[in-house]
Design a protein around this motif. Structure first.
Motif, mmCIF file in Angstrom:
data_model
loop_
_atom_site.group_PDB
_atom_site.id
_atom_site.type_symbol
_atom_site.label_atom_id
_atom_site.label_comp_id
_atom_site.label_asym_id
_atom_site.label_seq_id
_atom_site.Cartn_x
_atom_site.Cartn_y
_atom_site.Cartn_z
ATOM 1 N N THR A 69 1.148 -1.677 0.349
ATOM 2 C CA THR A 69 -0.016 -0.375 0.285
ATOM 3 C C THR A 69 1.143 0.819 -0.119
ATOM 4 O O THR A 69 1.211 1.385 0.529
ATOM 5 C CB THR A 69 -0.680 -0.046 1.288
ATOM 6 O OG1 THR A 69 -1.531 -1.158 1.218
ATOM 7 C CG2 THR A 69 -2.415 1.336 1.381
ATOM 8 N N ILE A 70 1.000 2.059 -1.232
ATOM 9 C CA ILE A 70 1.454 3.500 -0.874
ATOM 10 C C ILE A 70 0.792 4.208 -0.218
ATOM 11 O O ILE A 70 -0.962 4.645 -0.924
ATOM 12 C CB ILE A 70 2.079 3.586 -2.577
ATOM 13 C CG1 ILE A 70 3.100 4.765 -2.582
ATOM 14 C CG2 ILE A 70 0.836 3.991 -3.046
ATOM 15 C CD1 ILE A 70 2.998 4.859 -4.009
ATOM 16 N N SER A 71 0.927 5.268 -0.062
ATOM 17 C CA SER A 71 0.183 7.095 1.012
ATOM 18 C C SER A 71 1.273 7.446 1.060
ATOM 19 O O SER A 71 2.485 7.553 0.842
ATOM 20 C CB SER A 71 -0.097 6.138 2.225
ATOM 21 O OG SER A 71 1.259 6.183 2.986
ATOM 22 N N LYS A 72 1.163 9.085 1.328
ATOM 23 C CA LYS A 72 1.785 10.087 0.863
ATOM 24 C C LYS A 72 1.435 10.957 1.589
ATOM 25 O O LYS A 72 -0.619 11.072 1.906
ATOM 26 C CB LYS A 72 0.896 10.621 -0.363
ATOM 27 C CG LYS A 72 2.300 11.446 -1.023
ATOM 28 C CD LYS A 72 2.125 12.447 -2.604
ATOM 29 C CE LYS A 72 2.567 13.335 -3.439
ATOM 30 N NZ LYS A 72 2.573 14.248 -3.647
ATOM 31 N N ASP A 73 2.059 11.788 2.388
ATOM 32 C CA ASP A 73 1.338 12.962 3.447
ATOM 33 C C ASP A 73 2.245 14.319 2.813
ATOM 34 O O ASP A 73 3.508 14.590 3.286
ATOM 35 C CB ASP A 73 2.022 12.273 4.742
ATOM 36 C CG ASP A 73 1.701 13.445 5.758
ATOM 37 O OD1 ASP A 73 1.106 14.479 5.480
ATOM 38 O OD2 ASP A 73 1.404 12.923 7.047
ATOM 39 N N ASN A 74 1.332 14.920 2.149
ATOM 40 C CA ASN A 74 2.165 16.220 1.514
ATOM 41 C C ASN A 74 2.498 16.845 2.998
ATOM 42 O O ASN A 74 3.200 17.967 2.121
ATOM 43 C CB ASN A 74 1.237 16.915 0.974
ATOM 44 C CG ASN A 74 0.701 16.575 -0.722
ATOM 45 O OD1 ASN A 74 2.012 15.170 -0.850
ATOM 46 N ND2 ASN A 74 -0.618 16.421 -1.266
ATOM 47 N N ALA A 75 1.619 17.043 4.038
ATOM 48 C CA ALA A 75 2.338 18.121 4.888
ATOM 49 C C ALA A 75 3.468 17.589 5.680
ATOM 50 O O ALA A 75 3.909 18.954 6.096
ATOM 51 C CB ALA A 75 1.278 18.087 5.862
#
Length: 122
Positions: A69-75
């Motif tokens: 599972t890929i995820s991203k936290d731009n903050a």
């Protein structure tokens, strides 16, 4: 200066899990799609997963679909790869990369990290 720094790799038994992180500096991840690629010993580097700029679109290679599972936290300017049900054939150096295009093609990526080693024992 742009830097992508991967972490979280290591040695794990088959069936186990690891979570890779990629911390970015010198660029704003909200402007980029982020991909994970991997290179096994003696093989070419291959695509694993990509996430769009806002995290609203995701695409996986068939070899990892349903397990990663890929995820991203731009903050936090970071991207992650949760890897479950690991297999020995997942053993590779894992790289994160940034692209202006949502793509599984390595040539479309502008910035690359140095990689983190994942080793899965049987």
């Amino acid at each position: 200066q742009v830097q992508l720094v991967e972490s979280g790799g290591g040695l794990v038994q088959a069936g186990g899990s690891l979570r890779l992180s990629c911390a970015a500096s010198g660029l704003t991840l909200s402007r980029y799609a982020m991909g994970w690629f991997r290179q096994a010993p003696g093989k070419d580097r291959e695509f694993a997963a990509v996430i769009g700029r806002n995290g609203d679109v995701i695409y996986y290679a068939d070899s990892v679909k349903g397990r990663f599972t890929i995820s991203k936290d731009n903050a936090k300017n970071a991207v992650y790869l949760q890897m479950n049900s690991l297999k020995p054939e997942d053993t590779a150096v894992y790289y994160c990369a940034a692209s202006f295009r949502f793509s599984s093609t390595q040539g479309n990526y502008d910035y690359w990290g140095q990689g983190t080693q994942v080793t899965v024992s049987s």
